[in-house]
Design a protein around this motif. Structure first.
Motif, PDB file in Angstrom:
ATOM      1  N   TYR A 181     -19.925  18.904  17.507  1.00  0.00           N
ATOM      2  CA  TYR A 181     -21.253  19.522  17.603  1.00  0.00           C
ATOM      3  C   TYR A 181     -22.226  18.603  18.331  1.00  0.00           C
ATOM      4  O   TYR A 181     -21.959  17.415  18.531  1.00  0.00           O
ATOM      5  CB  TYR A 181     -21.796  19.833  16.205  1.00  0.00           C
ATOM      6  CG  TYR A 181     -21.055  20.943  15.504  1.00  0.00           C
ATOM      7  CD1 TYR A 181     -21.369  22.277  15.742  1.00  0.00           C
ATOM      8  CD2 TYR A 181     -20.034  20.664  14.592  1.00  0.00           C
ATOM      9  CE1 TYR A 181     -20.682  23.297  15.103  1.00  0.00           C
ATOM     10  CE2 TYR A 181     -19.344  21.679  13.946  1.00  0.00           C
ATOM     11  CZ  TYR A 181     -19.675  22.995  14.207  1.00  0.00           C
ATOM     12  OH  TYR A 181     -18.990  23.998  13.573  1.00  0.00           O
ATOM     13  N   CYS A 182     -23.369  19.168  18.706  1.00  0.00           N
ATOM     14  CA  CYS A 182     -24.470  18.350  19.208  1.00  0.00           C
ATOM     15  C   CYS A 182     -25.690  18.602  18.337  1.00  0.00           C
ATOM     16  O   CYS A 182     -25.782  19.638  17.662  1.00  0.00           O
ATOM     17  CB  CYS A 182     -24.769  18.635  20.682  1.00  0.00           C
ATOM     18  SG  CYS A 182     -25.563  20.220  21.011  1.00  0.00           S
ATOM     19  N   SER A 183     -26.629  17.674  18.338  1.00  0.00           N
ATOM     20  CA  SER A 183     -27.792  17.782  17.459  1.00  0.00           C
ATOM     21  C   SER A 183     -28.908  18.631  18.061  1.00  0.00           C
ATOM     22  O   SER A 183     -29.875  18.965  17.370  1.00  0.00           O
ATOM     23  CB  SER A 183     -28.331  16.386  17.122  1.00  0.00           C
ATOM     24  OG  SER A 183     -28.741  15.720  18.306  1.00  0.00           O
ATOM     25  N   GLU A 184     -28.808  18.984  19.347  1.00  0.00           N
ATOM     26  CA  GLU A 184     -29.841  19.825  19.961  1.00  0.00           C
ATOM     27  C   GLU A 184     -29.848  21.209  19.306  1.00  0.00           C
ATOM     28  O   GLU A 184     -28.794  21.798  19.053  1.00  0.00           O
ATOM     29  CB  GLU A 184     -29.609  19.953  21.462  1.00  0.00           C
ATOM     30  CG  GLU A 184     -30.000  18.723  22.263  1.00  0.00           C
ATOM     31  CD  GLU A 184     -28.985  17.594  22.214  1.00  0.00           C
ATOM     32  OE1 GLU A 184     -29.269  16.490  22.706  1.00  0.00           O
ATOM     33  OE2 GLU A 184     -27.871  17.817  21.684  1.00  0.00           O
ATOM     34  N   ASN A 185     -31.042  21.717  19.053  1.00  0.00           N
ATOM     35  CA  ASN A 185     -31.221  22.984  18.345  1.00  0.00           C
ATOM     36  C   ASN A 185     -31.560  24.098  19.325  1.00  0.00           C
ATOM     37  O   ASN A 185     -32.686  24.186  19.814  1.00  0.00           O
ATOM     38  CB  ASN A 185     -32.337  22.829  17.303  1.00  0.00           C
ATOM     39  CG  ASN A 185     -32.710  24.151  16.652  1.00  0.00           C
ATOM     40  OD1 ASN A 185     -31.906  25.075  16.590  1.00  0.00           O
ATOM     41  ND2 ASN A 185     -33.940  24.240  16.171  1.00  0.00           N
TER      42      ASN A 185
END
Length: 389
Positions: A181-185
């Motif tokens: 995953y990536c932390s960008e929302n």
């Protein structure tokens, strides 16, 4: 050109495309979907029997400046018919039947689903269903294994995709095997500051019923239902997956060793819900790792695993022309269009307290993400393979 010849061409296109592409209005000839979504759901419920309910997930349609991780979702037991009649029309929450394996779907609702029409052997063996209302989404991530084929059956879905080299912020908390995953929302951002890298590399696709999306290996993707929708997908196993599988074994070993000293509450924070029952005994994990190393060393691969990018880009273009299918290679989304899309998403943002911000020490979470970062794990894998020879 007969169907077999077509399927071989489709397979070569899928395994060699460097960018996502869409087979528009592709005929799979899956007769189990020759009905409305309402009729399909009625058949599904009838097959399970009176009183049977399926396990759905729910989340608010407005949220804070964090991805809608699975650990935040509430469970809901209901029939598919009730989902359509009641929950799919809800203005406050979205509802979804998430990542449902084909073995959990009644045979009457999937009897002729077969990805063999794309030239894939054993195309009936392993695939998943995704049913969700408007707003149902999967946080941005990439799959470490395989090449993804997604068939949009009912409704409309939006995909945002980014090349593997896009410098999004990789995290392994939450942990799910084979998903980084990536932390960008991308669901409810507070502002556009976090998208400086993404805005230059975005590809967008809105899938309509009958469209098929091909997601190349390791491409980042965020997915959201624009209407109540149902899609079916499978991953094509690749010969090069063995390296990724070794790396995933290393990540699993690190995370599960750390978790052995943690409370159940922290385990539920670090692991995605579907991983809680998949914690492996160490000796079993080492045996899997031994077999994977042996497979890599001996180059022993089964016939079901495919080579990847064995044709040039020019050859792929020629194949697309000769296929006589309506195939569209996705193009970059203009940065200003990406900004406009994300600016609209900021309207979903609400100022809220993070539901579980105190469940784990922030330094520990950051350290775990750093240790298990893909670049760190690749270095460990390379050193491990060097020493184990």
């Amino acid at each position: 050109m007969d169907q077999l010849e077509k399927s071989v061409i489709f397979r070569d296109i899928i395994l060699n495309t460097r960018k996502p592409l869409v087979f528009q209005k592709f005929s799979t000839n899956w007769k189990c979907f020759d009905c409305s979504l309402e009729e399909w759901c009625t058949r599904f419920d009838a097959s399970l029997g009176k009183g049977s309910k399926s396990k759905f997930e729910q989340m608010p349609k407005r949220f804070g400046d964090i991805p809608q991780w699975e650990r935040y979702r509430s469970g809901l037991g209901t029939t598919l018919t009730e989902f359509l009649q009641k929950y799919s029309k809800c203005k406050i929450n979205w509802t979804s039947l998430y990542y449902e394996p084909n073995t959990n779907i009644p045979i009457e609702c999937r009897h002729d689903v077969d990805f063999g029409c794309f030239g894939i052997k054993n195309g009936k063996s392993d695939y998943s269903f995704w049913l969700g209302s408007e707003g149902a989404n999967t946080p941005c991530h990439y799959d470490t294994y395989g090449c993804n084929i997604v068939v949009q059956v009912y409704g409309r879905k939006q995909w945002l995709l980014f090349p593997p080299e896009t410098n999004l912020t990789s995290v392994r908390v939450p942990y799910e095997e084979s998903s980084v995953y990536c932390s960008e929302n991308f669901f409810s951002p507070k502002n556009l500051d976090q998208f400086n890298v993404a805005r230059e590399n975005a590809f967008e696709c809105i899938l309509e019923p009958g469209d098929v999306l091909i997601v190349p290996r390791n491409w980042w993707h965020y997915v959201e239902s624009l209407t109540t929708s149902l899609s079916v997908n499978t991953w094509i196993p690749l010969k090069m997956d063995v390296d990724a599988q070794i790396e995933e074994c290393i990540v699993k070993y690190i995370i599960e060793n750390i978790l052995s000293q943690e409370s159940d509450e922290k385990k539920r924070y670090i692991l995605n819900p579907n991983q809680l029952q998949l914690i492996a005994p160490r000796e079993e994990l080492f045996e899997i790792l031994r077999i994977l190393v042996q497979n890599k060393t001996n180059d022993s691969q089964t016939d079901e695993k495919y080579s990847y990018h064995y044709l040039s880009e020019e050859a792929v273009k020629d194949l697309i022309k000769s296929s006589h299918a309506n195939i569209r290679v996705l193009k970059n989304l203009a940065p200003e269009d990406f900004d406009s899309l994300m600016r609209e998403r900021t309207k979903r943002f609400i100022d809220m307290e993070i539901p579980d911000k105190c469940n784990i020490n922030a330094v520990k979470e950051t350290l775990l993400n750093a240790i298990c970062h893909p670049s760190s794990i690749t270095t460990i894998k390379n050193e491990f393979l060097k020493q184990i020879k």
